[in-house]
Each structure stands twice: as structure tokens, then as C-alpha cells.
Design a protein around this motif. Structure first.
Motif, short mmCIF file in Angstrom:
data_model
loop_
_atom_site.label_atom_id
_atom_site.label_comp_id
_atom_site.label_asym_id
_atom_site.label_seq_id
_atom_site.Cartn_x
_atom_site.Cartn_y
_atom_site.Cartn_z
N SER A 1 50.23 3.39 63.70
CA SER A 1 51.39 3.78 62.97
C SER A 1 52.40 4.32 64.02
CB SER A 1 51.01 4.61 61.81
OG SER A 1 50.77 6.13 61.92
N PHE A 2 51.83 4.64 65.12
CA PHE A 2 52.90 5.36 66.18
C PHE A 2 54.13 4.30 66.30
CE2 PHE A 2 49.49 8.06 68.57
CZ PHE A 2 49.31 8.92 67.22
N HIS A 3 54.81 4.91 67.14
CA HIS A 3 56.14 4.04 67.64
C HIS A 3 55.46 2.75 68.35
CE1 HIS A 3 59.36 2.34 70.08
NE2 HIS A 3 60.11 3.10 69.15
N PRO A 4 55.96 1.56 67.95
CA PRO A 4 55.26 0.35 68.60
C PRO A 4 55.23 0.40 70.28
CG PRO A 4 57.20 -0.18 67.09
CD PRO A 4 57.05 1.35 67.05
N ALA A 5 56.00 1.17 70.87
CA ALA A 5 56.00 1.36 72.27
C ALA A 5 54.63 2.01 72.53
CB ALA A 5 57.24 1.84 73.25
N GLU A 6 54.45 3.16 72.07
CA GLU A 6 53.22 4.09 72.38
C GLU A 6 52.16 3.25 71.83
OE1 GLU A 6 54.61 7.14 69.76
OE2 GLU A 6 55.47 8.34 71.23
N VAL A 7 52.10 2.37 70.87
CA VAL A 7 50.96 1.43 70.58
C VAL A 7 50.63 0.62 71.72
CG1 VAL A 7 49.80 0.20 68.85
CG2 VAL A 7 51.26 1.82 68.09
N GLY A 8 51.75 -0.06 72.15
CA GLY A 8 51.51 -0.91 73.32
C GLY A 8 50.96 -0.50 74.62
N LEU A 9 51.41 0.82 74.68
CA LEU A 9 50.92 1.77 75.96
C LEU A 9 49.44 2.00 75.86
CD1 LEU A 9 51.22 3.04 78.68
CD2 LEU A 9 52.03 5.28 77.27
N ILE A 10 48.90 2.41 74.54
CA ILE A 10 47.53 2.86 74.13
C ILE A 10 46.60 1.28 74.50
CG2 ILE A 10 46.07 3.41 72.49
CD1 ILE A 10 47.93 5.40 71.41
N LYS A 11 47.32 0.44 73.71
CA LYS A 11 46.54 -0.84 73.90
C LYS A 11 46.50 -1.44 75.29
CE LYS A 11 47.25 -2.24 69.41
NZ LYS A 11 45.81 -2.78 68.56
N ALA A 12 47.53 -1.25 76.18
CA ALA A 12 47.54 -1.79 77.51
C ALA A 12 46.64 -1.00 78.45
CB ALA A 12 48.74 -1.56 78.29
N LEU A 13 46.36 0.44 78.04
CA LEU A 13 45.42 1.40 78.88
C LEU A 13 43.89 0.69 78.57
CD1 LEU A 13 47.35 4.54 78.43
CD2 LEU A 13 46.47 3.36 80.86
N GLU A 14 43.70 0.40 77.06
CA GLU A 14 42.47 0.15 76.65
C GLU A 14 42.16 -1.24 77.16
OE1 GLU A 14 40.28 0.28 72.46
OE2 GLU A 14 42.14 -0.57 72.39
N ASN A 15 42.93 -2.04 77.47
CA ASN A 15 42.54 -3.35 78.05
C ASN A 15 42.30 -3.18 79.53
OD1 ASN A 15 42.99 -4.60 75.43
ND2 ASN A 15 45.33 -5.11 75.93
N ARG A 16 42.60 -2.33 80.06
CA ARG A 16 42.59 -1.82 81.46
C ARG A 16 41.31 -1.20 81.59
NH1 ARG A 16 45.95 -1.85 85.47
NH2 ARG A 16 44.22 -1.43 86.74
N GLY A 17 40.38 -0.71 80.61
CA GLY A 17 39.36 0.11 80.50
C GLY A 17 39.38 1.55 80.28
N ILE A 18 40.42 1.99 80.22
CA ILE A 18 40.72 3.42 79.72
C ILE A 18 40.00 3.60 78.28
CG2 ILE A 18 42.21 5.47 79.47
CD1 ILE A 18 42.30 4.59 82.33
N LYS A 19 39.16 4.61 78.19
CA LYS A 19 38.33 5.08 77.09
C LYS A 19 39.20 5.69 76.21
CE LYS A 19 34.21 7.28 75.19
NZ LYS A 19 33.25 8.05 75.42
N ILE A 20 39.73 5.03 75.02
CA ILE A 20 40.45 5.51 73.78
C ILE A 20 39.47 6.25 72.70
CG2 ILE A 20 42.10 5.12 72.18
CD1 ILE A 20 43.15 4.49 75.02
N CYS A 21 39.71 7.50 72.43
CA CYS A 21 38.79 8.07 71.62
C CYS A 21 39.59 8.36 70.30
CB CYS A 21 37.99 9.25 72.21
SG CYS A 21 36.87 9.17 73.42
N ILE A 22 39.05 8.11 69.03
CA ILE A 22 39.82 8.58 67.86
C ILE A 22 39.38 10.01 67.49
CG2 ILE A 22 40.10 8.16 65.69
CD1 ILE A 22 41.23 6.08 67.70
N GLU A 23 40.19 10.90 67.24
CA GLU A 23 39.74 12.27 66.60
C GLU A 23 39.68 12.13 65.29
OE1 GLU A 23 38.91 15.69 66.68
OE2 GLU A 23 39.95 15.30 68.51
N GLU A 24 38.44 12.43 64.99
CA GLU A 24 37.91 12.26 63.53
C GLU A 24 38.42 13.65 62.78
OE1 GLU A 24 37.24 9.50 62.11
OE2 GLU A 24 37.21 8.43 64.09
N ASN A 25 38.58 14.56 63.57
CA ASN A 25 38.65 15.83 62.71
C ASN A 25 40.05 15.97 62.19
OD1 ASN A 25 35.98 16.50 63.55
ND2 ASN A 25 36.53 17.43 65.13
N GLU A 26 40.77 15.19 62.32
CA GLU A 26 42.31 15.49 61.65
C GLU A 26 42.23 15.50 60.24
OE1 GLU A 26 46.11 12.86 62.43
OE2 GLU A 26 45.04 13.38 64.07
#
Length: 183
Positions: A120-145
């Protein structure tokens, strides 16, 4: 990431960008005195500039460029002003980073920890996260929110829960209402 991608852009401050956009609008208005925003600009140059810069940045953050076909008279003005304006917004900078990532730039070894609501972040920010994930960068979800913030409550409503009250002081979820007008 910008350093690794070889990007040397600097987004100017809002004040600097506002002044440069004002100068660009003034030049456009001098060359195009009969445009749809000319009267507004005559009456209140600063607020017209402010509103047009807001529109421009929102559109640019969604991928709009001055070369995009203008479907309305207001959009024609924004496209015309772009001829005299050369300051990128934060959203445009993110799109350039995404482009470099997708084209195989060197990336640092990093791990990104983000909110479970990052979609639900800004679409550009979501696109950045997905591009990084597609390149193998590990994306961890903070569950303690906190499950007590408004965004969590909205997700609960979407999942069928009833009688949920939002905290008016919590800005994790805001509803914006834009006036609709026909041109």
C-alpha cells in the motif's frame, strides 16, 4: 543503491523546485497567453504555481512525462511548462533507480526490512521493492508492527470485521477526497 546504480541525481528542496517551477510557468505564460490557466496565473501567480507543481509531481510519480499526450487543456499547460522546467521529483528519481536495477546495475549486498503493508506504499516505492526483490535482494516483512494502528484496522475491515473505530490521531491511514470537475 543510487551509488551502486551510478545515479548522480539530487532532488532539490521543495523551495528550490517551487522557484524554478514559478520561473518556468512565467516563461510559458508569456509565450502562451491564452491557455486555460492564464487567468488563474494572473490573479494568483504563487498559488497557481503551487497547485500546478503538485499536479506535476503527482503525475510524474505515476510515470507521466512531458512527451505524454495531453488529454486536457490543463495537461497541455503542464506539458508546456515542462519545456522550461528541469528539476526531477522524488518519484522520478525512484523510477530512474528502478530502471537501472532492471537493466542490471551492480547492487549492494543488503536486506530490506519493510512493513507487512508495503503493497500500500506509493506505487513507485512498491515498484522499487519489487525490482530489488526480482534481482535477488532479500525483502523481510517486519511482523512486530502494531496491530492497533489504523492501517491494521482497515485491513481488518476488509477481512470482514465489524465495529472498528479509527484513531483520529493515527496517520497510518488517511482518506483523501479530490474535487471532480469537468473541463
Amino acid at each position: 543503491i543510487k551509488l551502486h546504480a551510478g545515479i548522480e541525481s539530487k532532488v532539490k528542496s521543495y523551495g528550490e523546485r517551487f522557484v524554478e517551477y514559478y520561473v518556468a510557468m512565467k516563461k510559458f505564460m508569456e509565450k502562451n497567453p491564452k491557455n486555460i490557466l492564464a487567468e488563474s496565473f494572473k490573479v494568483d501567480k504563487l498559488n497557481t504555481t503551487k497547485k500546478c507543481l503538485e499536479w506535476r509531481d503527482i503525475l510524474a510519480a505515476a510515470g507521466w512525462k512531458k512527451s505524454t499526450k495531453a488529454p486536457s487543456e490543463r495537461m497541455k499547460v503542464l506539458s508546456g511548462v515542462e519545456e522550461y522546467f528541469n528539476c526531477i521529483s522524488f518519484g522520478e528519481e525512484i523510477f530512474e533507480i528502478i530502471n537501472q536495477i532492471e537493466n542490471g546495475c551492480i547492487l549492494p549486498e543488503i536486506e530490506i526490512i519493510t512493513s507487512p503493508y508495503y503493497e500500500s506504499f506509493h506505487p513507485a516505492e512498491v515498484g522499487l521493492i519489487k525490482a530489488l526483490e526480482n534481482r535477488g535482494i532479500k525483502i523481510c516483512i517486519e511482523e512486530n508492527e502494531s496491530l492497533e494502528n489504523n492501517i491494521s484496522k482497515i485491513f481488518s475491515v476488509l477481512n470482514g470485521e465489524e465495529n472498528i473505530e479509527l484513531n483520529k490521531k493515527d496517520t497510518s491511514f488517511e482518506i483523501w477526497n479530490f474535487e471532480e470537475r469537468d473541463e
